[in-house]
Design a protein around this motif. Structure first.
Motif: not given
Length: 393
Positions: A51, A53, A57-58, A231, A234, A236-238, A384, A386
């Motif tokens: 990913d 991002i 996304y953080q 998330r 995604v 791997s996002a927060d 993002a 992916s």
């Protein structure tokens, strides 16, 4: 603001011990039976994900936050299926992946463990499995045309729980109803009743399928702490999409869906609406939807052998041939905002999948998001990308 949870006496520990005993007996029985004559199958799959991002996304991102890159083993899942007789079958499924929390830890988890009793076109399932709600949620992840499920499915669909479910198939329709025990980090001894009805028709000399479906779930949340975190499609996002946080008495979820296929083109749409009653009597209303269309670019774009399939109220992926390319467009939106608290978010996804063969594929998704209301960052810009390598064995 969360209010103090009233003290209550629960029988959850007794229920948990009984369920653990049942599961242990079942595992031992399955192991012994698998050494005898019968239909025994093991299937596995591997995902390797990458990913890139943006700040959106953080969590806690600001103007100095840069693009975050991540590559990891997204998931390793194995399924063991054993058929005791023509009418009795079982399944055990375990997965190693990142848990859906903020700590980003990878762990093994038991996904499915159940026994299925079938007679004619009806069946009874006992164990741990997915509650029957939402077409996208009920599809296996390896069958999805996108890397992650839509906002609305991942937020509102119940997922897996322990219980019992009856289902039956008619000529053009299906019906499911089940009762489940709810237990997670917040729910100590909740319960639910979930039902689903679908109807599908073949048109234009069986070249076109028109599908309708609806689901309803009542959920006793046992005055547990409730909050939606997501998330944003995604992995791997927060958890950047969030609702208010409060103690909840119960929840009602209503879902409706429509879908159609013609040759190698598939359109699908789902709508969810949920009402949650807070312990103090306040009622919260959330909703969401997605629209999705996908297609296969084969040598012959109207070759029915490369088309999507439909059976028993579910759309199925085609037998993807080597060299096939699949495209997908999805727009999804959710509102977990009420009383001026919570987030409203949407996401536009453009995807391309390349099939090296039936067991090996490469997936690429581009996502353009937006958000308003309460947020966990000061910088909501960025997109993002992916990518996934998928191998079935």
């Amino acid at each position: 603001m969360a209010t103090k949870k009233p003290p209550q006496l629960h029988l959850s520990h007794i229920q948990d011990n009984i369920m653990k005993l049942i599961l242990n007996i079942f595992l031992c029985f399955l192991f012994v039976s698998s050494t005898q004559a019968g239909d025994f199958k093991i299937k596995s799959r591997l995902y390797i994900d990458a990913d890139a991002i943006g700040p959106y996304y953080q969590k806690n991102s600001d103007e100095q936050t840069s693009i975050k890159n991540n590559i990891e083993i997204g998931s390793i899942k194995s399924s063991i299926k054993y058929k005791f007789t023509s009418n009795i079958s079982s399944k055990v499924q375990v997965e190693f992946k990142k848990e859906e929390k903020d700590d980003y830890k990878n762990e093994f988890s038991l996904k499915d463990i159940f026994i299925k009793l079938k007679t004619g076109k009806s069946s009874l399932i006992l164990g741990r499995f997915k509650e029957a709600m939402g077409h996208e949620e009920l599809m296996g992840s390896s069958d999805l045309p996108t890397i992650e499920r839509s906002l609305v499915s991942s937020i509102f669909s119940p997922g897996r729980n322990t219980g019992i479910m009856f289902n039956t198939d008619f000529k053009h329709s299906t019906f499911h109803i089940g009762a489940f025990q709810l237990k997670d980090d917040d729910i100590e001894s909740g319960s639910s009743v979930t039902s689903r009805l679908t109807h599908g028709l073949s048109l234009l000399n069986h070249e076109n399928i028109f599908h309708l479906g609806a689901s309803y779930s009542y959920r006793d949340l046992d005055d547990s702490l409730f909050q939606i975190k997501n998330r944003g499609e995604v992995n791997s996002a927060d958890n950047i999409i969030r609702s208010s946080r409060f103690y909840a008495k119960d929840q009602n979820i209503i879902q409706a869906e429509i879908g159609t296929i013609y040759k190698n083109i598939w359109f699908m749409a789902e709508l969810y609406s949920t009402q949650i009653e807070q312990t103090n009597g306040r009622s919260w209303q959330y909703q969401g939807f997605y629209l999705q269309t996908s297609g296969l670019l084969s040598k012959n774009p109207f070759d029915s052998a490369s088309s999507y399939k439909y059976k028993n109220g579910e759309f199925k992926p085609t037998n993807r041939e080597a060299g096939n390319i699949e495209w997908v467009i999805r727009y999804s939106g959710v509102s977990v905002r009420d009383y001026a608290i919570g987030s409203e978010a949407s996401s536009l996804l453009l995807g391309i999948n390349y099939y090296l063969n039936q067991d090996t594929s490469f997936m690429f998704d581009y996502l353009k998001p937006s958000i308003s209301g309460n947020v966990v960052n000061t910088n909501q810009t960025g997109q993002a990308i992916s990518m996934r390598f998928k191998y079935l064995f």
